[in-house]
Every structure is written in structure tokens, then in C-alpha cells.
Design a protein around this motif. Structure first.
Motif, PDB file in Angstrom:
ATOM      1  N   ALA A 160       0.829  -1.208   0.000  1.00 28.28           N
ATOM      2  CA  ALA A 160       0.000   0.000   0.000  1.00 28.28           C
ATOM      3  C   ALA A 160       0.862   1.257   0.000  1.00 28.28           C
ATOM      4  CB  ALA A 160      -0.939  -0.005   1.205  1.00 28.28           C
ATOM      5  N   ALA A 161       1.977   1.216   0.730  1.00 26.34           N
ATOM      6  CA  ALA A 161       2.865   2.380   0.790  1.00 26.34           C
ATOM      7  C   ALA A 161       3.547   2.649  -0.548  1.00 26.34           C
ATOM      8  CB  ALA A 161       3.914   2.172   1.878  1.00 26.34           C
ATOM      9  N   LEU A 162       3.689   1.615  -1.378  1.00 24.25           N
ATOM     10  CA  LEU A 162       4.336   1.762  -2.681  1.00 24.25           C
ATOM     11  C   LEU A 162       3.384   2.243  -3.775  1.00 24.25           C
ATOM     12  CD1 LEU A 162       6.376  -1.586  -2.729  1.00 24.25           C
ATOM     13  CD2 LEU A 162       7.357   0.705  -2.593  1.00 24.25           C
TER      14      LEU A 162
ATOM     15  N   LYS B 222       1.141 -17.424  -1.555  1.00 23.05           N
ATOM     16  CA  LYS B 222       0.438 -18.663  -1.228  1.00 23.05           C
ATOM     17  C   LYS B 222      -0.942 -18.413  -0.618  1.00 23.05           C
ATOM     18  CE  LYS B 222       2.430 -19.614   3.389  1.00 23.05           C
ATOM     19  NZ  LYS B 222       1.205 -19.846   4.179  1.00 23.05           N
ATOM     20  N   ALA B 223      -1.804 -19.416  -0.783  1.00 26.79           N
ATOM     21  CA  ALA B 223      -3.117 -19.421  -0.142  1.00 26.79           C
ATOM     22  C   ALA B 223      -2.959 -19.980   1.280  1.00 26.79           C
ATOM     23  CB  ALA B 223      -4.081 -20.282  -0.947  1.00 26.79           C
ATOM     24  N   PRO B 224      -3.814 -19.560   2.224  1.00 27.79           N
ATOM     25  CA  PRO B 224      -4.948 -18.647   2.052  1.00 27.79           C
ATOM     26  C   PRO B 224      -4.587 -17.169   2.191  1.00 27.79           C
ATOM     27  CG  PRO B 224      -4.963 -19.510   4.277  1.00 27.79           C
ATOM     28  CD  PRO B 224      -3.795 -20.162   3.584  1.00 27.79           C
ATOM     29  N   GLU B 225      -3.312 -16.861   2.482  1.00 27.34           N
ATOM     30  CA  GLU B 225      -2.932 -15.463   2.695  1.00 27.34           C
ATOM     31  C   GLU B 225      -3.245 -14.582   1.490  1.00 27.34           C
ATOM     32  OE1 GLU B 225      -1.170 -18.075   3.462  1.00 27.34           O
ATOM     33  OE2 GLU B 225       0.031 -17.802   5.283  1.00 27.34           O
ATOM     34  N   CYS B 226      -3.130 -15.152   0.281  1.00 28.73           N
ATOM     35  CA  CYS B 226      -3.341 -14.348  -0.923  1.00 28.73           C
ATOM     36  C   CYS B 226      -4.742 -13.753  -0.979  1.00 28.73           C
ATOM     37  CB  CYS B 226      -3.060 -15.175  -2.170  1.00 28.73           C
ATOM     38  SG  CYS B 226      -4.131 -16.620  -2.369  1.00 28.73           S
ATOM     39  N   PHE B 227      -5.745 -14.489  -0.479  1.00 27.24           N
ATOM     40  CA  PHE B 227      -7.115 -13.969  -0.486  1.00 27.24           C
ATOM     41  C   PHE B 227      -7.203 -12.719   0.391  1.00 27.24           C
ATOM     42  CE2 PHE B 227      -7.646 -18.683  -0.817  1.00 27.24           C
ATOM     43  CZ  PHE B 227      -8.115 -18.731  -2.116  1.00 27.24           C
ATOM     44  N   TYR B 228      -6.643 -12.821   1.575  1.00 24.62           N
ATOM     45  CA  TYR B 228      -6.681 -11.717   2.542  1.00 24.62           C
ATOM     46  C   TYR B 228      -5.912 -10.508   2.017  1.00 24.62           C
ATOM     47  CZ  TYR B 228      -5.677  -9.204   6.913  1.00 24.62           C
ATOM     48  OH  TYR B 228      -5.540  -8.243   7.887  1.00 24.62           O
ATOM     49  N   ILE B 229      -4.718 -10.748   1.474  1.00 20.85           N
ATOM     50  CA  ILE B 229      -3.865  -9.656   1.000  1.00 20.85           C
ATOM     51  C   ILE B 229      -4.540  -8.899  -0.134  1.00 20.85           C
ATOM     52  CG2 ILE B 229      -1.686  -9.165  -0.196  1.00 20.85           C
ATOM     53  CD1 ILE B 229      -0.534 -11.581   1.486  1.00 20.85           C
ATOM     54  N   GLU B 230      -5.075  -9.623  -1.097  1.00 19.93           N
ATOM     55  CA  GLU B 230      -5.750  -8.943  -2.209  1.00 19.93           C
ATOM     56  C   GLU B 230      -6.969  -8.171  -1.715  1.00 19.93           C
ATOM     57  OE1 GLU B 230      -7.267 -10.007  -6.692  1.00 19.93           O
ATOM     58  OE2 GLU B 230      -8.121 -11.149  -5.026  1.00 19.93           O
ATOM     59  N   ARG B 231      -7.752  -8.790  -0.854  1.00 19.18           N
ATOM     60  CA  ARG B 231      -8.968  -8.126  -0.365  1.00 19.18           C
ATOM     61  C   ARG B 231      -8.639  -6.834   0.375  1.00 19.18           C
ATOM     62  NH1 ARG B 231     -10.698 -12.024   2.311  1.00 19.18           N
ATOM     63  NH2 ARG B 231     -10.214 -11.415   4.455  1.00 19.18           N
ATOM     64  N   LYS B 232      -7.638  -6.872   1.252  1.00 17.08           N
ATOM     65  CA  LYS B 232      -7.273  -5.688   2.028  1.00 17.08           C
ATOM     66  C   LYS B 232      -6.722  -4.580   1.135  1.00 17.08           C
ATOM     67  CE  LYS B 232      -8.516  -6.833   6.139  1.00 17.08           C
ATOM     68  NZ  LYS B 232      -9.600  -6.072   6.817  1.00 17.08           N
ATOM     69  N   LEU B 233      -5.917  -4.941   0.150  1.00 20.16           N
ATOM     70  CA  LEU B 233      -5.372  -3.930  -0.755  1.00 20.16           C
ATOM     71  C   LEU B 233      -6.473  -3.308  -1.611  1.00 20.16           C
ATOM     72  CD1 LEU B 233      -2.059  -5.676  -1.837  1.00 20.16           C
ATOM     73  CD2 LEU B 233      -2.252  -3.539  -0.547  1.00 20.16           C
ATOM     74  N   ARG B 234      -7.409  -4.118  -2.059  1.00 23.98           N
ATOM     75  CA  ARG B 234      -8.518  -3.580  -2.856  1.00 23.98           C
ATOM     76  C   ARG B 234      -9.364  -2.614  -2.028  1.00 23.98           C
ATOM     77  NH1 ARG B 234     -10.415  -6.355  -7.509  1.00 23.98           N
ATOM     78  NH2 ARG B 234     -12.550  -6.136  -6.770  1.00 23.98           N
ATOM     79  N   GLU B 235      -9.501  -2.904  -0.739  1.00 28.13           N
ATOM     80  CA  GLU B 235     -10.260  -2.010   0.136  1.00 28.13           C
ATOM     81  C   GLU B 235      -9.545  -0.679   0.336  1.00 28.13           C
ATOM     82  OE1 GLU B 235     -10.691  -4.249   3.699  1.00 28.13           O
ATOM     83  OE2 GLU B 235     -12.242  -5.594   2.900  1.00 28.13           O
ATOM     84  N   ARG B 236      -8.217  -0.705   0.365  1.00 24.30           N
ATOM     85  CA  ARG B 236      -7.442   0.489   0.711  1.00 24.30           C
ATOM     86  C   ARG B 236      -7.085   1.364  -0.478  1.00 24.30           C
ATOM     87  NH1 ARG B 236      -2.753  -1.186   5.011  1.00 24.30           N
ATOM     88  NH2 ARG B 236      -2.050   0.913   4.433  1.00 24.30           N
ATOM     89  N   LEU B 237      -6.914   0.765  -1.659  1.00 28.15           N
ATOM     90  CA  LEU B 237      -6.325   1.495  -2.775  1.00 28.15           C
ATOM     91  C   LEU B 237      -7.350   1.832  -3.851  1.00 28.15           C
ATOM     92  CD1 LEU B 237      -2.978  -0.491  -3.174  1.00 28.15           C
ATOM     93  CD2 LEU B 237      -3.486   1.461  -1.695  1.00 28.15           C
ATOM     94  N   SER B 238      -7.077   2.904  -4.577  1.00 31.54           N
ATOM     95  CA  SER B 238      -7.973   3.340  -5.657  1.00 31.54           C
ATOM     96  C   SER B 238      -7.365   3.069  -7.027  1.00 31.54           C
ATOM     97  CB  SER B 238      -8.281   4.832  -5.511  1.00 31.54           C
ATOM     98  OG  SER B 238      -7.082   5.589  -5.565  1.00 31.54           O
ATOM     99  N   ILE B 239      -6.443   2.101  -7.086  1.00 28.69           N
ATOM    100  CA  ILE B 239      -5.918   1.609  -8.359  1.00 28.69           C
ATOM    101  C   ILE B 239      -6.176   0.105  -8.416  1.00 28.69           C
ATOM    102  CG2 ILE B 239      -4.158   3.403  -8.586  1.00 28.69           C
ATOM    103  CD1 ILE B 239      -2.083   1.316  -7.633  1.00 28.69           C
ATOM    104  N   PRO B 240      -6.187  -0.481  -9.612  1.00 24.79           N
ATOM    105  CA  PRO B 240      -6.465  -1.915  -9.723  1.00 24.79           C
ATOM    106  C   PRO B 240      -5.435  -2.774  -8.992  1.00 24.79           C
ATOM    107  CG  PRO B 240      -6.687  -0.847 -11.852  1.00 24.79           C
ATOM    108  CD  PRO B 240      -6.086   0.167 -10.932  1.00 24.79           C
ATOM    109  N   VAL B 241      -5.931  -3.751  -8.239  1.00 25.94           N
ATOM    110  CA  VAL B 241      -5.101  -4.774  -7.595  1.00 25.94           C
ATOM    111  C   VAL B 241      -5.644  -6.118  -8.058  1.00 25.94           C
ATOM    112  CG1 VAL B 241      -4.329  -5.784  -5.426  1.00 25.94           C
ATOM    113  CG2 VAL B 241      -4.671  -3.300  -5.591  1.00 25.94           C
ATOM    114  N   PHE B 242      -4.774  -6.951  -8.615  1.00 27.48           N
ATOM    115  CA  PHE B 242      -5.228  -8.165  -9.299  1.00 27.48           C
ATOM    116  C   PHE B 242      -4.260  -9.295  -8.988  1.00 27.48           C
ATOM    117  CE2 PHE B 242      -5.405 -10.786 -13.244  1.00 27.48           C
ATOM    118  CZ  PHE B 242      -6.774 -10.979 -13.372  1.00 27.48           C
ATOM    119  N   HIS B 243      -4.762 -10.353  -8.341  1.00 28.53           N
ATOM    120  CA  HIS B 243      -3.931 -11.534  -8.086  1.00 28.53           C
ATOM    121  C   HIS B 243      -4.097 -12.482  -9.262  1.00 28.53           C
ATOM    122  CE1 HIS B 243      -2.885 -15.290  -5.516  1.00 28.53           C
ATOM    123  NE2 HIS B 243      -1.819 -14.794  -6.099  1.00 28.53           N
ATOM    124  N   ASP B 244      -3.119 -12.471 -10.139  1.00 34.83           N
ATOM    125  CA  ASP B 244      -3.251 -13.167 -11.419  1.00 34.83           C
ATOM    126  C   ASP B 244      -3.374 -14.674 -11.259  1.00 34.83           C
ATOM    127  OD1 ASP B 244      -3.241 -13.255 -14.316  1.00 34.83           O
ATOM    128  OD2 ASP B 244      -1.236 -14.109 -14.137  1.00 34.83           O
TER     129      ASP B 244
END
Length: 410
Positions: free
Chosen positions: A123-125, A138-160
Motif C-alpha cells: 500500500a505504501a508503494l 500462497k493461499a490462504p494469505e493471498c485472499f486476505y492480502i488482495e482483499r485488504k489492498l482492494r479495500e485500501r487502494l484506488s488503483i487496480p489490484v489483481f492476483h493473477d
């Protein structure tokens, strides 16, 4: 060491080590140029961006720059090899962004496994970039990380690893279902694998018409059933069934979706499926069952793999360059479900419009020049319709510009 392994090491070491470099896009041939590129001239766009942050898209590379970020905890089939060891993969992803969509990208390998700390670092970057591509976390952390970043940021965040795989699977599945005369709402799907990619695939298949009650999922311990203690992500796919193994639950299935490991599907399992089965064996590099072995017992099967040496390669590079191209060009605040769905239908339509369309051609090839100019505008239109685009895009002019870009890139 095999011939391929030797060639791979030589390829990465030759000339300038690695696969990427930066390039200067403005003239720096004179003292006047330098005075504009840096001090004192550079202060002027700084002041303008402070006044209106959206102007960063006009005066910096932000609007064509994506971060490819990993912590190295789930790299390819190699597992948790660490951030630094994952760098060649991230550089490779940067190459694909540039080659297929003209997008500049930086690979960023972060030596951090704590999900909350990783979220804070990424988020700081974010001011540097127009979008963030998460990779090999790795899962399940990837679900949490993507969700939290999408909540915080106003640019696209996409776990390919999740959504890219899901989109291409969805496109191939729509065409396989059509070719075999099925209705996606009625097909019985058996999935081997319950990780990030598998769960994202299943969610998207439901989004495009499959019914959750017709989907049965197996992990390394067997069928996800209501009798088992499961994580939250897996519990959502648990069925009230007496079947405990893949071989039991695959009886009468229309579709096998493999996102697990080699050798987990047998010819006997395929024989238990319905006629003209749809068999997507996507474990890489070795699939759950090799296509030639599937074909021996089911000559009429529609088969897809993750490999380039068989027909119907399910490759994320069919979607992520075009999703990000559309998101960047429309200044989208996120890559939402409408954009993913638009990508699915556009990819499926592109394959159907090809003279090669059939059981060995249910998704386009990676080097299809139509991808950039025909898929990307449909995604951008979905961004506009769904209200996440902050910049209007004229569809006709945009498609023409992308067609010209594709000629230059490919």
C-alpha cells in the motif's frame, strides 16, 4: 542437467543478466533538455500533481506502469522458495506485459510473509503505479492480502494466479460446453484442487452460469464435504455427499477441472464421466493425466492443459495484459467482476470467430494479433458501464490505436 535447463540458464545470463531494463522516453541531448528532465524544470509538474493528483497520469509514467509483486511463497510449482529466488518469474511477467500490451512494469520482490505487514508495504508503494499485479503468493494469505489492498487502494489490484487462470478457464469452458451441446447450468463439475486458482475458477464459473450445487471439489484429503473440518474458503464448496474420493465423485461428471498435481486423474476416472467429457488438466508442467491418455479412453473429449505443446493451452497471458491495458487506459479504480466477465466472453468469442474453432481450439493462441484490439476495448467498455472508469474511451478510435500497437509489438 537437461538441455532445457542449460539453455534456460544461458538465456538468463547472456549479455545483460536478466530479461529487463529501463528506457528513457524523452530527449536528454542538451543542457536545456536536462534542465527540463530534472532541476529546475521538474518542479513544475510536481506542483501541478500536488494540486491535482490525477495529473500524475499526464506528467509521469504512472498511467502505463504496473507493479509485479511477490513474496516468493508459492512460485510456479516450486513452492515457497523465497522472494529473491522468485525474481526470474517476476521479470518474465514484466516481459509479457510489455510484449503483449505495451505496458511497462517493475518487478518487486518483498521479503515478508506476515500478511498485514505485506499489505502495508504494498500500500505504501502504490503512488508509483497505475496498477498492482500480485503474483505467486500462497493461499490462504493471498485472499486476505488482495482483499485488504482492494479495500485500501484506488488503483487496480489483481492476483493473477487466481483471476487470470479463472478467466481463461471460463472462456475455454464456455466454448467446450457449446461444442459438446451442453448447458452450463446443468453440467456436473468435479474439481481436483482447492487452492487459490481453483477457488477463483469455481467462483467465476458460477458467475457465468454454472450452479454451485453441481460442483464437487477435492483437495489432498478427498472430497470437500459437510462432514469435514474445513477452512472458510473451502467450506463454501462443501457438499452433503457420501463420496470421499475423486474416483467416487467423478461418476457421471461432465467436466473435470484439474488444478492440483500430476497423476491425480486416471483413465478409469475418465471412463466414469459422461460421453464427450470436458477434461481440463491444468497442473503444470505435468498434468493430472496426459492428453494422449485421456484421448485413449475418451476420443471425443475436449481437452485443455497448461502446456504449450498441446492444443488449448490455458495461459494467463491471454488475459492479464489486456485487463491491465484497459484498466490503465480508462483510469479504472479497480478490476471488477464486470471487467473479468467481459474478458471471458471476449476471449470465447475470439476463438469462436476463428476458422480453427473446434475441440482443439477453444481458446485463442497467445500470439493472436486480435487479442489486444478486440478484447481490450470490451473490457474498457465494461469498466465504463460499471462505473469504475474515470476516463472516457472512444471505442472506435481506441480499437484502431490498439490494432496499430499490436502490429508494433508482435
Amino acid at each position: 542437467m537437461s538441455t532445457l535447463e542449460k539453455k534456460a540458464l544461458e538465456y538468463h545470463k547472456a549479455g545483460s543478466p536478466g530479461k529487463i531494463a529501463t528506457a528513457v522516453t524523452k530527449s536528454v541531448a542538451s543542457q536545456d533538455d536536462l534542465a527540463l528532465a530534472y532541476s529546475p524544470g521538474v518542479a513544475v509538474p510536481c506542483v501541478e500533481i500536488q494540486r491535482d493528483p490525477e495529473l500524475a497520469y499526464d506528467y509521469t509514467a504512472k498511467g502505463n506502469l504496473v507493479a509485479v509483486i511477490t513474496n516468493g511463497t508459492a512460485v510456479l510449482g516450486l513452492g515457497n522458495i523465497g522472494a529473491l529466488a522468485g525474481k526470474p518469474v517476476m521479470e518474465g511477467k514484466v516481459v509479457l506485459f510489455k510484449k503483449f500490451a505495451g505496458i511497462d512494469a517493475f518487478d518487486i520482490e518483498i521479503d515478508e510473509t506476515d500478511p498485514d505487514k505485506l499489505v502495508d508495504i504494498i500500500a505504501a508503494l502504490h503512488p508509483t503505479f497505475g496498477g498492482i499485479n500480485l503474483e505467486d503468493i500462497k493461499a490462504p494469505e493471498c485472499f486476505y492480502i488482495e482483499r485488504k489492498l482492494r479495500e485500501r487502494l484506488s488503483i487496480p489490484v489483481f492476483h493473477d494466479d487466481q483471476h487470470g487462470t479463472a478467466i481463461v478457464v471460463g472462456a475455454g469452458m464456455l466454448n467446450a460446453v457449446e461444442l459438446t451441446g451442453r448447458d452450463i447450468a446443468d453440467v456436473k463439475i468435479v474439481c481436483s484442487g482447492a487452492g487459490a486458482a481453483a477457488i477463483a475458477c469455481l467462483e467465476l464459473l458460477v458467475d457465468i452460469g454454472a450452479r454451485r450445487e453441481n460442483i464437487f471439489v477435492c483437495d489432498s484429503k478427498g472430497v470437500l464435504s459437510t462432514a469435514r473440518e474445513l477452512t472458510e474458503e473451502k467450506r463454501a464448496w462443501a457438499q452433503d455427499t457420501q463420496a470421499t474420493t475423486l474416483s467416487q465423485v467423478i461418476e457421471g461428471a461432465d467436466v473435470f477441472l484439474g488444478l492440483s498435481g500430476p497423476g491425480l486423474l486416471s483413465q478409469a476416472d475418465v471412463q466414469k464421466m459422461k460421453a464427450s467429457p470436458i477434461v481440463f488438466t491444468l497442473a503444470n508442467p505435468d498434468p493430472e493425466l496426459r492428453p494422449e491418455l485421456v484421448r485413449e479412453v475418451a476420443p471425443d473429449a475436449v481437452i485443455a492443459t497448461g502446456r504449450s505443446d498441446y492444443p488449448n493451452q490455458i495461459n494467463n497471458a491471454l488475459c492479464f495484459p489486456y485487463l491491465f491495458r484497459a484498466a490503465l487506459d480508462s483510469h479504472a479504480s479497480t478490476i471488477n467482476q464486470e471487467m473479468k466477465r467481459a474478458c471471458v466472453t471476449a476471449l470465447a468469442g475470439l476463438a469462436r470467430a476463428d476458422a480453427r474453432f473446434g475441440k482443439d481450439y477453444v481458446v485463442p493462441g497467445l500470439l493472436d494479433e486480435r487479442l489486444l484490439s478486440e478484447v481490450t476495448p470490451k473490457i474498457a467498455a465494461a469498466a465504463a458501464r460499471s462505473g469504475v472508469a474515470r476516463k472516457p474511451v472512444d471505442p472506435v478510435a481506441y480499437s484502431a490505436r490498439l490494432a496499430a500497437l499490436a502490429q508494433d509489438l508482435l
